[in-house]
Design a protein around this motif. Structure first.
Motif, PDB file in Angstrom:
ATOM      1  N   ILE A 217     -44.592  27.339  37.107  1.00 25.78           N
ATOM      2  CA  ILE A 217     -44.136  28.059  37.967  1.00 25.78           C
ATOM      3  C   ILE A 217     -45.154  28.462  38.915  1.00 25.78           C
ATOM      4  O   ILE A 217     -45.046  28.724  39.824  1.00 25.78           O
ATOM      5  CB  ILE A 217     -43.457  29.230  37.453  1.00 25.78           C
ATOM      6  CG1 ILE A 217     -42.548  30.157  38.593  1.00 25.78           C
ATOM      7  CG2 ILE A 217     -44.489  30.127  36.726  1.00 25.78           C
ATOM      8  CD1 ILE A 217     -41.761  31.104  37.775  1.00 25.78           C
ATOM      9  N   LEU A 218     -46.469  28.788  38.374  1.00 25.25           N
ATOM     10  CA  LEU A 218     -47.587  29.163  39.438  1.00 25.25           C
ATOM     11  C   LEU A 218     -47.688  27.790  40.319  1.00 25.25           C
ATOM     12  O   LEU A 218     -48.695  28.250  41.138  1.00 25.25           O
ATOM     13  CB  LEU A 218     -48.836  29.496  38.413  1.00 25.25           C
ATOM     14  CG  LEU A 218     -48.632  30.603  37.570  1.00 25.25           C
ATOM     15  CD1 LEU A 218     -49.930  30.965  36.810  1.00 25.25           C
ATOM     16  CD2 LEU A 218     -48.090  31.926  38.199  1.00 25.25           C
ATOM     17  N   LEU A 219     -47.477  26.814  40.197  1.00 18.55           N
ATOM     18  CA  LEU A 219     -47.638  25.697  41.145  1.00 18.55           C
ATOM     19  C   LEU A 219     -46.440  25.472  41.858  1.00 18.55           C
ATOM     20  O   LEU A 219     -46.717  24.530  42.945  1.00 18.55           O
ATOM     21  CB  LEU A 219     -48.073  24.345  40.185  1.00 18.55           C
ATOM     22  CG  LEU A 219     -49.146  24.540  39.228  1.00 18.55           C
ATOM     23  CD1 LEU A 219     -49.213  23.166  38.290  1.00 18.55           C
ATOM     24  CD2 LEU A 219     -50.584  25.082  39.645  1.00 18.55           C
ATOM     25  N   SER A 220     -45.562  26.174  41.832  1.00 19.23           N
ATOM     26  CA  SER A 220     -44.195  25.972  42.205  1.00 19.23           C
ATOM     27  C   SER A 220     -44.160  26.337  43.970  1.00 19.23           C
ATOM     28  O   SER A 220     -43.668  25.606  45.003  1.00 19.23           O
ATOM     29  CB  SER A 220     -43.026  26.641  41.909  1.00 19.23           C
ATOM     30  OG  SER A 220     -43.294  27.926  42.137  1.00 19.23           O
TER      31      SER A 220
ATOM     32  N   ILE B  36     -42.611  33.593  41.171  1.00 14.17           N
ATOM     33  CA  ILE B  36     -43.917  33.857  40.907  1.00 14.17           C
ATOM     34  C   ILE B  36     -44.155  35.288  40.454  1.00 14.17           C
ATOM     35  O   ILE B  36     -44.577  35.618  39.417  1.00 14.17           O
ATOM     36  CB  ILE B  36     -45.035  33.357  41.372  1.00 14.17           C
ATOM     37  CG1 ILE B  36     -45.064  31.708  41.740  1.00 14.17           C
ATOM     38  CG2 ILE B  36     -46.325  33.965  41.225  1.00 14.17           C
ATOM     39  CD1 ILE B  36     -46.017  31.149  42.754  1.00 14.17           C
ATOM     40  N   ALA B  37     -43.538  36.160  41.317  1.00 14.68           N
ATOM     41  CA  ALA B  37     -43.495  37.668  41.297  1.00 14.68           C
ATOM     42  C   ALA B  37     -42.982  37.912  40.152  1.00 14.68           C
ATOM     43  O   ALA B  37     -43.228  38.618  39.344  1.00 14.68           O
ATOM     44  CB  ALA B  37     -43.280  38.313  42.806  1.00 14.68           C
ATOM     45  N   ALA B  38     -41.796  37.487  39.756  1.00 16.44           N
ATOM     46  CA  ALA B  38     -40.486  37.733  38.906  1.00 16.44           C
ATOM     47  C   ALA B  38     -41.341  37.307  37.436  1.00 16.44           C
ATOM     48  O   ALA B  38     -41.177  38.043  36.456  1.00 16.44           O
ATOM     49  CB  ALA B  38     -39.377  37.112  38.983  1.00 16.44           C
ATOM     50  N   TRP B  39     -41.790  36.250  37.460  1.00 20.35           N
ATOM     51  CA  TRP B  39     -42.543  35.715  36.409  1.00 20.35           C
ATOM     52  C   TRP B  39     -43.757  36.642  36.042  1.00 20.35           C
ATOM     53  O   TRP B  39     -43.957  36.794  34.774  1.00 20.35           O
ATOM     54  CB  TRP B  39     -43.199  34.337  36.460  1.00 20.35           C
ATOM     55  CG  TRP B  39     -43.771  33.584  35.274  1.00 20.35           C
ATOM     56  CD1 TRP B  39     -43.200  33.005  34.119  1.00 20.35           C
ATOM     57  CD2 TRP B  39     -45.190  33.644  35.122  1.00 20.35           C
ATOM     58  NE1 TRP B  39     -44.281  32.695  33.511  1.00 20.35           N
ATOM     59  CE2 TRP B  39     -45.431  32.903  33.780  1.00 20.35           C
ATOM     60  CE3 TRP B  39     -46.302  34.153  35.865  1.00 20.35           C
ATOM     61  CZ2 TRP B  39     -46.894  32.908  33.348  1.00 20.35           C
ATOM     62  CZ3 TRP B  39     -47.641  34.073  35.134  1.00 20.35           C
ATOM     63  CH2 TRP B  39     -47.823  33.411  33.923  1.00 20.35           C
ATOM     64  N   ARG B  40     -44.560  37.023  36.863  1.00 20.16           N
ATOM     65  CA  ARG B  40     -45.539  37.807  36.549  1.00 20.16           C
ATOM     66  C   ARG B  40     -45.248  39.356  36.187  1.00 20.16           C
ATOM     67  O   ARG B  40     -45.780  39.808  34.963  1.00 20.16           O
ATOM     68  CB  ARG B  40     -46.481  38.172  37.927  1.00 20.16           C
ATOM     69  CG  ARG B  40     -47.377  36.803  38.154  1.00 20.16           C
ATOM     70  CD  ARG B  40     -48.220  37.111  39.372  1.00 20.16           C
ATOM     71  NE  ARG B  40     -49.250  35.788  39.816  1.00 20.16           N
ATOM     72  CZ  ARG B  40     -49.792  35.599  40.586  1.00 20.16           C
ATOM     73  NH1 ARG B  40     -49.393  36.283  41.798  1.00 20.16           N
ATOM     74  NH2 ARG B  40     -50.656  34.657  40.756  1.00 20.16           N
TER      75      ARG B  40
END
Length: 428
Positions: free
Chosen positions: A191-194, A200-204
């Motif tokens: 996801i960080l490469l997407s 990305i903010a939601a994943w973090r």
């Protein structure tokens, strides 16, 4: 911002403060350091700053005279912080508050501490950086300096860097990755490469939530969680410490109002409400204990009405709670049952509304540690409390809920809710 550091060892700081971002901030004029050595204000030729404590005891105590003169020499001290193990815990909120001042004075204690009269002469704020003891306040002062300085505008280069770090949002920070994309067989999360910044903010955010739940769950109640955060954490939450905790409501042997040992009758509300508390906190079980066979039969009838009778369809949530209830004749039977289920005897913690004797209490922190290792049986008494015939079976005693207040007459179901929450409420 100017840090005034009152210390017997100014050389302790010089290399540390010249490194990295702190050194750059000094060069840019963002921070400055003023060292004040109490030895410079000593009145004898040996520059004595400490002496033996009145009342005896080991070690030496810093004398008030040199310290008073040292503090009085600072023309604009700002907030005055005393670094001491006996102070209030230092946290990010305190760092933000101190960062708002143009000056900050840090007093580094040494030896066994400083003369207590100093705190009566100056507005010292006692601060601790952790529940441990170190040689002096210098190491702690470095922690405070870094935590405060990095909040100053321009210190971090990008102001958002300070805001995204651990504790700034009330949560621990999410994990970071950099090149190479694959290292030793371990890949960066896709996801960080997407390139999708919203995802990305939601994943973090989710990673921060998971890290906080796993390592520092006590931070979560003050973290300003959203409904989405709570839903996410609910799916990640494990069984928790509650599975190791059992409650027992004892109807005999207990004390009556005259202090005599006897037996009390079953109370419907006690059975229901403590069961609901036990279910809400994920406890291993709830035992209703009475030596009277007719009372045990009554309890069994009450429970079966809700778990397998007409009450099941009417109120399945109540049935869920009451399914935890086990009716037993004495504490020995309860202990044997838990030992059979869990493979080890439970630690029996008795409760009381009043402090009795000179025996020390088993504090909530210590009982949480025990919960991590073995089951705990929390025993509540009806009537006027547990009789000696019951307390002699206890391995420890929880402190009363309101030991310093004259009125201490909560219902047992209220007491059970409060004590279980004190044990598990911030453990998640």
């Amino acid at each position: 911002m100017t840090f005034h550091i009152v210390t017997l060892f100014p050389e302790f700081f010089r290399e540390a403060l010249a490194c990295g971002l702190m050194g750059k901030a000094m060069e840019a004029g963002l921070v400055a350091f003023d060292f004040v050595n109490p030895r410079d204000f000593a009145v004898d030729r040996h520059h004595t700053v400490d002496d033996r404590p009145y009342g005896g005891g080991p070690g030496m105590v810093m004398m008030p005279g040199p310290l008073v003169q040292a503090l009085a020499s600072i023309s604009a001290p700002g907030p005055m912080v005393l670094l001491t193990p006996g102070g209030r815990p230092f946290d990010q909120k305190a760092a933000r508050r101190l960062a708002d001042a143009p000056d900050l004075t840090l007093v580094c204690g040494r030896y066994e501490g400083i003369d207590a009269r100093l705190a009566q002469l100056f507005p010292l704020e006692p601060v601790s950086v952790g529940d441990f003891v170190i040689n002096g306040g210098e190491t702690a002062a470095l922690c405070v300096i870094e935590a405060v300085a990095r909040l100053l505008p321009g210190f971090m280069g990008k102001d958002e860097s300070a805001e995204e770090e651990s504790f700034s949002s009330g949560l621990l920070e999410y994990p970071h990755y950099t090149r190479p994309e694959v290292f030793d067989g371990l890949a960066v999360p896709p996801i960080l490469l997407s390139g999708d910044h919203a995802r990305i903010a939601a994943w973090r955010r989710e990673q921060s939530l998971e890290a906080t739940l796993a390592v520092r769950p006590g931070l979560l109640p003050e973290a300003g969680l959203t409904a989405r955060d709570v839903d996410y954490l609910r799916g990640k939450k494990g069984p928790g410490l509650g599975r190791n905790l059992y409650t027992a409501l004892l109807h005999g042997p207990v004390l009556n109002r005259q202090g005599k040992t006897g037996t009390t009758s079953l109370t419907n509300l006690d059975v229901h409400d403590i069961a609901r508390v036990s279910r809400s906190y994920g406890l291993g079980g709830y035992f209703v204990v009475t030596p009277l066979s007719d009372q045990r039969a009554l309890a069994e009838k009450l429970v079966s009405h809700w778990t397998s009778g007409p009450g099941l369809a009417a109120n399945p949530d109540r049935a869920d709670a009451l399914s935890l209830v086990r009716v037993r004749c004495d504490l020995h039977e309860v202990e044997d049952e838990i030992a059979s289920q869990r493979g080890m005897r439970p630690f029996v913690a008795a409760t009381s509304a009043k402090a009795e004797g000179d025996a020390g209490f088993t504090g909530f922190g210590r009982l949480r540690e025990i919960l991590c290792e073995r089951p705990v049986l929390l025993v509540f008494g009806t009537g006027s409390g547990l009789a000696p015939e019951a307390t002699c079976l206890a391995d420890g005693f929880l402190p009363p809920i309101r030991p310093l207040d004259a009125y201490n007459h909560l219902s047992v179901r209220s007491a059970a809710a409060i004590l279980v929450d004190r044990l598990l409420g911030d453990v998640y």
